[in-house]
Design a protein around this motif. Structure first.
Motif: not given
Length: 95
Positions: A48-50, A54-57, A61-64
């Motif tokens: 949901p971060w788009g 900023p969403g890609k950044d 960081q989050y997905k790994p």
């Protein structure tokens, strides 16, 4: 260090620990269930971060570090030991 004479800090007896073990086990199971529910709920939101910068950044960081549904935390919890069947090495101490 500590209070009173002799430097005694804690006065915990094996019987005290054993008496609270069932409650600790029950609460550990409940916490594990809540964590599983949280992970499943968060996974349901997808990404949901788009896809803006900023969403890609954030996603980078989050997905790994994301834990996905169907996996469990790597730290064993009380749920791994049903009916208070703790590993023998831990149970056999201080008997």
């Amino acid at each position: 260090m500590g209070t009173g004479g002799g430097g005694k800090v804690l006065d915990i007896k094996v019987a005290d620990i054993k008496s609270v073990a069932p409650t600790f086990h029950h609460q550990s199971v409940k916490l594990s269930e809540a964590l599983t529910k949280l992970i499943t709920t968060l996974d349901g939101y997808g990404e949901p971060w788009g896809d803006d910068k900023p969403g890609k950044d954030f996603g980078k960081q989050y997905k790994p570090n994301q834990t996905t549904s169907g996996t469990t935390p790597t730290t064993p919890s009380a749920a791994a030991y049903p009916n208070n069947a703790w590993p023998r090495t831990a149970r056999s101490r201080n008997r």
